[in-house]
Design a protein around this motif. Structure first.
Motif, PDB file in Angstrom:
ATOM      1  N   PRO A  76       0.764  -1.255   0.000  1.00 49.25           N
ATOM      2  CA  PRO A  76       0.000   0.000   0.000  1.00 49.25           C
ATOM      3  C   PRO A  76       0.792   1.302   0.000  1.00 49.25           C
ATOM      4  O   PRO A  76       0.397   2.241  -0.708  1.00 49.25           O
ATOM      5  CB  PRO A  76      -0.865  -0.128   1.252  1.00 49.25           C
ATOM      6  N   PRO A  77       1.889   1.441   0.725  1.00 50.41           N
ATOM      7  CA  PRO A  77       2.556   2.751   0.742  1.00 50.41           C
ATOM      8  C   PRO A  77       3.030   3.229  -0.629  1.00 50.41           C
ATOM      9  O   PRO A  77       3.325   4.420  -0.793  1.00 50.41           O
ATOM     10  CB  PRO A  77       3.745   2.521   1.687  1.00 50.41           C
ATOM     11  N   TYR A  78       3.087   2.327  -1.600  1.00 49.88           N
ATOM     12  CA  TYR A  78       3.646   2.682  -2.903  1.00 49.88           C
ATOM     13  C   TYR A  78       2.587   2.748  -4.002  1.00 49.88           C
ATOM     14  O   TYR A  78       2.931   2.897  -5.174  1.00 49.88           O
ATOM     15  CB  TYR A  78       4.744   1.679  -3.267  1.00 49.88           C
ATOM     16  N   LEU A  79       1.323   2.676  -3.637  1.00 50.93           N
ATOM     17  CA  LEU A  79       0.276   2.709  -4.655  1.00 50.93           C
ATOM     18  C   LEU A  79       0.239   4.041  -5.394  1.00 50.93           C
ATOM     19  O   LEU A  79       0.005   4.076  -6.605  1.00 50.93           O
ATOM     20  CB  LEU A  79      -1.080   2.411  -4.017  1.00 50.93           C
ATOM     21  N   PHE A  98       0.398 -11.255   4.886  1.00 48.83           N
ATOM     22  CA  PHE A  98       0.410 -11.683   6.283  1.00 48.83           C
ATOM     23  C   PHE A  98      -0.640 -10.959   7.126  1.00 48.83           C
ATOM     24  O   PHE A  98      -0.663 -11.122   8.347  1.00 48.83           O
ATOM     25  CB  PHE A  98       1.805 -11.471   6.875  1.00 48.83           C
ATOM     26  N   GLU A  99      -1.512 -10.159   6.496  1.00 46.66           N
ATOM     27  CA  GLU A  99      -2.509  -9.404   7.258  1.00 46.66           C
ATOM     28  C   GLU A  99      -3.910  -9.953   7.049  1.00 46.66           C
ATOM     29  O   GLU A  99      -4.235 -10.505   5.995  1.00 46.66           O
ATOM     30  CB  GLU A  99      -2.478  -7.928   6.861  1.00 46.66           C
ATOM     31  N   LYS A 100      -4.735  -9.785   8.074  1.00 47.60           N
ATOM     32  CA  LYS A 100      -6.145 -10.158   8.028  1.00 47.60           C
ATOM     33  C   LYS A 100      -6.994  -8.888   8.082  1.00 47.60           C
ATOM     34  O   LYS A 100      -6.540  -7.820   8.491  1.00 47.60           O
ATOM     35  CB  LYS A 100      -6.505 -11.051   9.225  1.00 47.60           C
ATOM     36  N   LEU A 101      -8.234  -9.034   7.679  1.00 47.38           N
ATOM     37  CA  LEU A 101      -9.163  -7.917   7.782  1.00 47.38           C
ATOM     38  C   LEU A 101      -9.403  -7.560   9.240  1.00 47.38           C
ATOM     39  O   LEU A 101      -9.348  -8.436  10.104  1.00 47.38           O
ATOM     40  CB  LEU A 101     -10.493  -8.302   7.119  1.00 47.38           C
ATOM     41  N   PRO A 102      -9.638  -6.287   9.548  1.00 46.74           N
ATOM     42  CA  PRO A 102      -9.780  -5.147   8.633  1.00 46.74           C
ATOM     43  C   PRO A 102      -8.461  -4.517   8.191  1.00 46.74           C
ATOM     44  O   PRO A 102      -8.433  -3.726   7.260  1.00 46.74           O
ATOM     45  CB  PRO A 102     -10.592  -4.149   9.452  1.00 46.74           C
ATOM     46  N   ASP A 103      -7.334  -4.856   8.884  1.00 47.03           N
ATOM     47  CA  ASP A 103      -6.061  -4.226   8.540  1.00 47.03           C
ATOM     48  C   ASP A 103      -5.686  -4.482   7.085  1.00 47.03           C
ATOM     49  O   ASP A 103      -5.089  -3.607   6.432  1.00 47.03           O
ATOM     50  CB  ASP A 103      -4.951  -4.752   9.452  1.00 47.03           C
ATOM     51  N   ALA A 104      -6.032  -5.659   6.558  1.00 51.49           N
ATOM     52  CA  ALA A 104      -5.640  -6.022   5.195  1.00 51.49           C
ATOM     53  C   ALA A 104      -6.240  -5.089   4.154  1.00 51.49           C
ATOM     54  O   ALA A 104      -5.701  -4.977   3.046  1.00 51.49           O
ATOM     55  CB  ALA A 104      -6.045  -7.467   4.907  1.00 51.49           C
ATOM     56  N   ALA A 105      -7.346  -4.441   4.485  1.00 56.90           N
ATOM     57  CA  ALA A 105      -8.012  -3.558   3.522  1.00 56.90           C
ATOM     58  C   ALA A 105      -7.950  -2.097   3.944  1.00 56.90           C
ATOM     59  O   ALA A 105      -8.699  -1.267   3.420  1.00 56.90           O
ATOM     60  CB  ALA A 105      -9.466  -3.978   3.351  1.00 56.90           C
ATOM     61  N   ALA A 106      -7.053  -1.754   4.836  1.00 51.29           N
ATOM     62  CA  ALA A 106      -6.951  -0.364   5.285  1.00 51.29           C
ATOM     63  C   ALA A 106      -6.571   0.578   4.145  1.00 51.29           C
ATOM     64  O   ALA A 106      -6.852   1.776   4.206  1.00 51.29           O
ATOM     65  CB  ALA A 106      -5.928  -0.262   6.415  1.00 51.29           C
ATOM     66  N   HIS A 107      -5.961   0.027   3.093  1.00 52.47           N
ATOM     67  CA  HIS A 107      -5.508   0.829   1.954  1.00 52.47           C
ATOM     68  C   HIS A 107      -6.532   0.879   0.829  1.00 52.47           C
ATOM     69  O   HIS A 107      -6.224   1.386  -0.254  1.00 52.47           O
ATOM     70  CB  HIS A 107      -4.231   0.213   1.387  1.00 52.47           C
ATOM     71  N   LEU A 108      -7.742   0.383   1.065  1.00 54.99           N
ATOM     72  CA  LEU A 108      -8.678   0.165  -0.036  1.00 54.99           C
ATOM     73  C   LEU A 108      -8.963   1.449  -0.817  1.00 54.99           C
ATOM     74  O   LEU A 108      -9.048   1.419  -2.053  1.00 54.99           O
ATOM     75  CB  LEU A 108      -9.981  -0.437   0.487  1.00 54.99           C
ATOM     76  N   ASP A 109      -9.102   2.563  -0.140  1.00 56.04           N
ATOM     77  CA  ASP A 109      -9.380   3.819  -0.857  1.00 56.04           C
ATOM     78  C   ASP A 109      -8.268   4.145  -1.849  1.00 56.04           C
ATOM     79  O   ASP A 109      -8.532   4.620  -2.963  1.00 56.04           O
ATOM     80  CB  ASP A 109      -9.558   4.966   0.133  1.00 56.04           C
TER      81      ASP A 109
END
Length: 268
Positions: free
Chosen positions: A135-138, A163-174
């Motif tokens: 995510p940091p490089y999107l 290695f992440e699960k929801l909700p953290d796995a989708a924190a970058h969704l926007d």
């Protein structure tokens, strides 16, 4: 319906990272598993942890051109240049390239311009380019897509950290959804069960999938598995999409399950 998995890894060596627990994953094993699951074809992204995986991919595509195609890779070291792109794309079954750019030292090269020669080479050839990026490089990926509009980018795993699960796995969704404004960016909805917090049919992930579908559409969202790290069956990964998403039907379902990725990478 013709089902094409947008990302698997084939390799014959014994080594593998711990989260790829089905190791090795050979052509013979993949064909057996694909037949059992009703998967007709698969896009092979040769395992970066196996030095022989690219050669193995070429043999797989030569022996089974109706089942396997390849997005290959080469080391992005000081010897890499545009001639490597031509040499790679000339290999049997090699329809494009795919690079792991998730580690910070590699991902920083996206924003720095250090990889501009690679994007330019793909742009001139209108070649598909898969990338695993976090995510940091999107935002930097969006800048690359804007500068090289003929290159067809594929973002692995919805840019989810494996290695992440929801909700953290989708924190970058926007940030991922914002990239949909670039018509040359598509996303692989691969390894989706790995971020789920529940068992099959992994309902915790369905809302994320709907948002991605609404942003990218059926022609730029590709189903797939990254099967060697999933703890569900390949068939469950299929039916999660074909039977458990009531909003995904008809031609849209056919596109997501294979037709769209075949068009994107030119596998006809």
């Amino acid at each position: 319906m013709h089902i094409i998995d947008a990302q698997i890894h084939l390799w014959a060596g014994e080594s593998a990272p711990p989260h790829h627990w089905r190791a090795p994953y050979t052509v013979e094993t993949a064909l057996r598993d694909m037949d059992e699951a009703g998967v007709h074809r698969a896009v092979n992204c040769p395992a970066v942890w196996d030095a022989d995986a690219n050669d193995y991919a070429v043999e797989a595509a030569k022996q089974h051109p109706d089942r396997f195609a390849t997005l290959g890779w080469f080391p992005l070291d000081e010897t890499a240049d545009e001639s490597r792109v031509d040499a790679w794309l000339d290999k049997p079954g090699m329809l494009g390239l795919r690079f792991m750019l998730a580690a910070p030292d590699m991902a920083d090269r996206i924003a720095s311009g250090d990889l501009d020669w690679l994007w330019a080479a793909a742009d001139r050839r209108k070649a598909p380019m898969g990338i695993m990026v976090l995510p940091p490089y999107l935002a930097a990926v969006g800048d690359v897509a804007a500068r090289y509009p003929n290159m067809r980018l594929l973002i692995d795993h919805l840019a989810v950290n494996p290695f992440e699960k929801l909700p953290d796995a989708a924190a970058h969704l926007d940030a991922l959804l914002a990239l949909a404004r670039h018509p040359n960016i598509a996303v692989k909805a691969t390894a989706v069960p790995s971020m789920a917090t529940d068992a099959y049919p992994f309902a915790s992930t369905h809302g994320v999938l709907r948002q991605v579908f609404d942003a990218y559409g059926a022609q730029r969202m590709f189903w797939g598995t990254d099967i060697t790290r999933l703890h569900c069956s390949w068939r469950e990964a299929v039916t999660m999409f074909t039977e458990e998403l009531p909003w995904l039907r008809g031609r849209d379902l056919e596109l997501v399950m294979g037709r769209a990725v075949a068009d994107w990478i030119g596998w006809h």
